[in-house]
Scaffold this motif. Structure first.
Motif, PDB file in Angstrom:
ATOM      1  N   GLY A  88     -42.904 -63.687 -59.114  1.00 12.85           N
ATOM      2  CA  GLY A  88     -44.349 -63.601 -59.271  1.00 12.85           C
ATOM      3  C   GLY A  88     -44.969 -64.979 -59.372  1.00 12.85           C
ATOM      4  N   VAL A 106     -52.318 -63.817 -55.014  1.00 16.02           N
ATOM      5  CA  VAL A 106     -51.676 -63.216 -56.183  1.00 16.02           C
ATOM      6  C   VAL A 106     -51.272 -61.774 -55.884  1.00 16.02           C
ATOM      7  CG1 VAL A 106     -52.043 -62.472 -58.568  1.00 16.02           C
ATOM      8  CG2 VAL A 106     -52.845 -64.722 -57.829  1.00 16.02           C
ATOM      9  N   ASN A 110     -47.382 -60.648 -56.213  1.00 12.40           N
ATOM     10  CA  ASN A 110     -47.091 -59.916 -57.446  1.00 12.40           C
ATOM     11  C   ASN A 110     -47.124 -58.404 -57.282  1.00 12.40           C
ATOM     12  OD1 ASN A 110     -47.180 -62.531 -58.363  1.00 12.40           O
ATOM     13  ND2 ASN A 110     -48.579 -62.134 -60.046  1.00 12.40           N
ATOM     14  N   SER A 138     -46.288 -57.842 -68.018  1.00 10.42           N
ATOM     15  CA  SER A 138     -46.765 -58.943 -68.849  1.00 10.42           C
ATOM     16  C   SER A 138     -47.645 -58.381 -69.955  1.00 10.42           C
ATOM     17  CB  SER A 138     -47.577 -59.930 -68.006  1.00 10.42           C
ATOM     18  OG  SER A 138     -48.304 -60.849 -68.812  1.00 10.42           O
ATOM     19  N   TYR A 151     -54.262 -62.475 -62.228  1.00 14.85           N
ATOM     20  CA  TYR A 151     -52.926 -62.257 -62.770  1.00 14.85           C
ATOM     21  C   TYR A 151     -52.872 -60.954 -63.566  1.00 14.85           C
ATOM     22  CZ  TYR A 151     -48.570 -63.168 -65.291  1.00 14.85           C
ATOM     23  OH  TYR A 151     -47.306 -63.078 -65.817  1.00 14.85           O
ATOM     24  N   SER A 154     -52.731 -57.991 -61.338  1.00 14.88           N
ATOM     25  CA  SER A 154     -51.425 -57.774 -60.724  1.00 14.88           C
ATOM     26  C   SER A 154     -50.425 -57.161 -61.704  1.00 14.88           C
ATOM     27  CB  SER A 154     -50.879 -59.084 -60.151  1.00 14.88           C
ATOM     28  OG  SER A 154     -50.493 -59.994 -61.166  1.00 14.88           O
ATOM     29  N   LYS A 155     -50.467 -57.592 -62.946  1.00 14.11           N
ATOM     30  CA  LYS A 155     -49.506 -57.075 -63.916  1.00 14.11           C
ATOM     31  C   LYS A 155     -49.889 -55.679 -64.405  1.00 14.11           C
ATOM     32  CE  LYS A 155     -46.662 -60.422 -63.610  1.00 14.11           C
ATOM     33  NZ  LYS A 155     -45.317 -60.200 -63.008  1.00 14.11           N
TER      34      LYS A 155
END
Length: 254
Positions: A88, A106, A110, A138, A151, A154-155
């Motif tokens: 990632g 991203v 990811n 995450s 981010y 994506s998580k």
């Protein structure tokens, strides 16, 4: 306990940081390790380290955002027992100052990258009549973090995909869980701080360390130990779960 002898494991992003720690741990516990790594040289270095210790490992240069490339590699690897979706990238920015290009970048690594590996791996896991997937989510999937818009997106997707895969593949004896680390001290973190906070490196490092109530960042080996447990037969009753490995970040930051 936690013996992986006779099992074949694929680890994305296994050339450094958390992925490297997982690769080394799994090989030590007897697994045949396959590393998918954009930085082919880094992947080969980890393989050499594993082989020098008497383990089995192979590196595959791969851009996980490219589905055809990923499928070809998984077909060459053949039936497997374990997939670790670890690769990632990070990004700093909010919804206004995140460019479309950065958002897409991203997403492509990811989210799409994890999907591509799931798409390619699931037929191979089914060929083994079962297996385990661990996705690296995450704390950003669970709490609001400042300037982590893309981010976090994506998580959050990784967290939701984990539940979906866990539900869909119960009948195939495929377990799927995720790990949600807080800050883990890796070379990536040092490079990320140096790139985005020039001249403030120690200040930012200390601030990020203190953001965990336990008072420090985690270590790659701690993440690897949890991944080992989740992929072992001892965790055979666990699927569809997320494990915050966060030094108390989610529950104790109040």
């Amino acid at each position: 306990m936690f013996n992986l002898a006779g099992k074949k494991a694929v680890i994305t992003g296994g050339g450094s940081g958390i992925g490297k720690a997982i690769a080394l741990t799994f090989a030590q516990q007897g697994a045949e390790v396959h590393i998918l790594e954009l930085n082919a040289t880094a992947g080969e270095q980890v393989v050499a380290e594993i082989q020098q210790a008497g383990g089995q490992a192979t590196a595959h240069g791969a851009d996980i955002s490219q589905q055809a490339q990923v499928v070809t590699i998984f077909q060459a690897i053949g039936p497997l027992d374990i997939l670790i979706n670890n690769a990632g990238i990070a990004h700093v920015g909010n919804a206004e100052n995140t460019s479309e290009e950065d958002f897409d970048r991203v997403y492509s690594v990811n989210v799409k990258g994890a999907y591509n590996c799931l798409y390619a791996a699931l037929p191979q896991l089914k060929a083994r009549t079962g297996g385990v997937i661990v996705n690296m989510a995450s704390i950003a999937a669970h709490v609001g973090l400042t300037d982590r818009f893309a981010y976090s997106m994506s998580k959050g997707a990784i967290f939701a995909m984990t539940l979906s895969v866990a539900r869909d593949y119960l009948a195939h004896n495929i377990r799927c869980n995720s790990i949600s680390p807080a800050r883990v001290h890796t070379p990536f973190v040092d490079g990320f701080i140096a790139k985005n906070y020039q001249g403030q490196e120690q200040e930012i490092f200390d601030k990020l360390s203190r953001s965990q109530p336990i008072g420090r960042m985690g270590t790659p080996s701690e993440v690897a130990a949890l991944a080992l447990y989740l992929c072992s037969d001892e965790a055979g009753f666990i699927t569809g779960c997320d494990y915050p490995l966060d030094g108390g970040f989610i529950k104790l930051n109040n």
